[in-house]
Design a protein around this motif. Structure first.
Motif, short mmCIF file in Angstrom:
data_model
loop_
_atom_site.label_atom_id
_atom_site.label_comp_id
_atom_site.label_asym_id
_atom_site.label_seq_id
_atom_site.Cartn_x
_atom_site.Cartn_y
_atom_site.Cartn_z
N MET A 114 0.82 -1.23 0.00
CA MET A 114 0.00 0.00 0.00
C MET A 114 0.85 1.27 0.00
O MET A 114 0.31 2.35 -0.24
CB MET A 114 -0.88 0.03 1.26
N GLY A 115 2.13 1.17 0.33
CA GLY A 115 2.90 2.41 0.42
C GLY A 115 4.38 2.19 0.25
O GLY A 115 4.85 1.06 0.07
N LEU A 210 -0.17 0.22 -4.19
CA LEU A 210 0.79 1.22 -4.65
C LEU A 210 1.02 1.05 -6.16
O LEU A 210 1.09 -0.06 -6.66
CB LEU A 210 2.11 0.99 -3.89
N LYS A 211 1.14 2.17 -6.87
CA LYS A 211 1.34 2.07 -8.31
C LYS A 211 2.73 1.53 -8.64
O LYS A 211 3.71 1.74 -7.91
CB LYS A 211 1.08 3.41 -9.00
#
Lengths: 231, 231, 231, 231
Positions: A114-115, A210-211
């Motif tokens: 996620m990050g 997350l991209k």
């Protein structure tokens, strides 16, 4: 006096696990390997961290035979042995029942990336291996736990050198690294990443992973050929 | 001996970040600026807080050139430089991966102003800047991170002197202030505000933002022309 | 040398607030009253708990006039004065921005009485007073905060001797008791009760309030005519 | 000098309860039994853990008569007496208001067995006894609390030697074991298991209970005839 240095490294990594708040009572263990001698040092089973002494550490070979030590080794010893035998670049392994890591394991879910805190350490979701089939549980359980982990990585095409952690479904995390200290570091990072992902999903259940460009950028800042993080 | 005082201020603010529990391992950095000399002091990259010494702090100018120091500066140095160059009244900048702040960043949501604890410090929601476009990530990443922050403030019409904090989407918080100490203070306040807003929304998902009259009253008690808080 | 004992009691209760983890920085204040002299001692505004000395405590009368002290008293002084003037059996008052208490205040909800931990201390939900009307906020704010609290108790028919705590909507808790120490005790109990109710409702949103017979039993074990708790 | 050893064991277990963060103020109590003499030692009511001395511990028999001691025993003494009288292999009992354990009690829900941390200690969900009927509350409350616990175990067919813990609905946990120390250990384990189950269900409300084969395997590793955990 043999194995003194190896025992000391294992001892200190076990204390660090406790100092970081990743275990209560005896709910965890760390091992450190000596590849040249084909043995590893591991915490004795059920001994309190407060009472643990360097000389209590047990030396075991990859066939689970005790090489040196008066105490029974960790009940998870066979899992460590299997991982050392199969993943040849691992220097240390840690196992905990840390709260947020276990919560995801009990939820039987991978921890989504996620990050950037996550991507600074690995580019994949933290895999959650499925609970074992009954006959494997009733058989050579701790040995089969190791197989469950390596099978999970094989099926998903994951490289243990790039993904230094796994959740065992309904059980908890195993982490590893170049050294016992690094394995403990990954246990601490995993616990933090598990907590951040939990909170982010509580705040926004639709929050995306997350991209890809950020995953690559952050991982390569620290780990790639052109890494520029650290000294 | 040059920059000794600046390094000391930067060093102490970095230790404070650690003492407040806002970072684990090396997941954060603080800088302090000397506007007269056009330089700032910043934590070296990847050095543990426990091992950090005042003389390890690196002095860098606003073009990211090292002016003094034997270690590599924080990998986020270019973000700090951009902010110092563009926001001329900032004296210090802090960056952390504090848990609740990161959780909101990973949720890609502004932190709504829900109570007077928030309004005692700023009158706006804490902005969450969108993750960057891929070409900006793949380019001069840390420099572009600075631009992402100043662009976010420009687009939303925010004044950095009144809103001393931002979340980078999927990454984490940057905070600033008159001094490095004040920047760290804002990191701590942000973490608490992030936690309170999280809990309030869990208790009551329909809980409204703070009413305008209370926002103005609390902010002006501390910051307005007629402030009467403190000595 | 006048008021030395009163200042000492106020000083120690303020330190206790900090030691219990109920405040960060200067986000709280405690006062202690001397009914015979018609004054109360209160923390000075914006002074860090670490730097606070007994002689810094300010003595104020019920008309908010400083009787002794070189520092400005807490910005919430008028709220304390109003409560002391109206509720004649109070000996001390505490105000915090403790996290779970604030979260319920920001949710604008009473804390439901869910268990015996709550009923050991009071028989009612912890009331959450509505945020004030704008003209009251823009007027004599801290004085009107006191009125908002006493009005809330009057409208609901609550007795301040039996309900030693309130939440101000969007702001945070005020608690009181026979002494400053007891006021701080109630702040700590409130924070725990707030956390337990939060978690219980997360686990089971349909969990009912505590049944009346248990409320009465537990309150009266500790507070009734036939109390048998304690020495 | 009689009962000196028993008082010391009880005293130390009470301090441990506090050191583990399972109680605030006086919200808990531990007792230790001497089966040969038919008495147990228990914490005095309402005494702060910081002020507690070994000689303050009260000696009581199974009919709730004080055998030795100058202070009033815990208000929960009759519950302890009932459990000692009925469950003949118990050596110690602990009662707390620990946060996550209480939250499940307030939710009036059993704690489901979700992982191996739980199964390492018991093979059943942690039972939550229903709140008592009004006439039992208004009668001999603490005695009836004991009956509520033993009735719950009888109705569900649970064996207190295999399930060393219970939640009282809307109240909190009681735990027990071979000794007072072991009772406290079970309080700590329960709090951790309560927290893990809470988080797992928040992450995945549909997460299943632990499969039977894993329950049996983990429990028997530690407790079965062929246990191989520990030294």
């Amino acid at each position: 006096m043999a194995y003194q240095e190896l025992k000391r490294a294992c001892y200190e990594a076990n204390l660090e696990l406790n100092a970081l708040g990743l275990v209560i009572y005896t709910f965890g263990n760390v091992s450190a390997v000596d590849r040249d001698r084909g043995v590893f040092a591991i915490k004795p089973s059920g001994v309190d961290y407060d009472a643990l002494r360097p000389e209590d550490i047990v030396i075991v070979d990859f066939d689970n035979q005790i090489v040196e030590g008066n105490l029974r080794p960790s009940s998870d010893t066979k899992t460590h042995a299997w991982l050392y035998r199969n993943w040849e670049e691992i220097g240390g392994i840690a196992h905990t029942h840390a709260t947020y890591s276990v919560a995801w394991a009990q939820a039987q879910m991978d921890i989504p990336i996620m990050g950037t805190t996550h991507a600074d350490h690995l580019t994949e979701d933290v895999p959650c291996a499925a609970p074992m089939r009954d006959e494997l549980i009733q058989g050579n359980y701790e040995h089969n736990t190791g197989i469950q982990i390596t099978d999970c990585f094989a099926e998903r095409g994951l490289d243990y050198r790039e993904v230094p952690m796994v959740l065992l479904g309904n059980h908890g995390p195993f982490t590893w690294g170049d050294s016992a200290t690094k394995a403990v570091y990954h246990s601490r990072v995993l616990e933090e990443v598990a907590r951040m992902a939990y909170l982010a999903r509580q705040i926004n259940p639709a929050a995306p992973r997350l991209k890809e460009a950020l995953i690559r950028k952050h991982y390569e800042r620290k780990h790639g050929r052109n890494a520029y993080y650290g000294q």
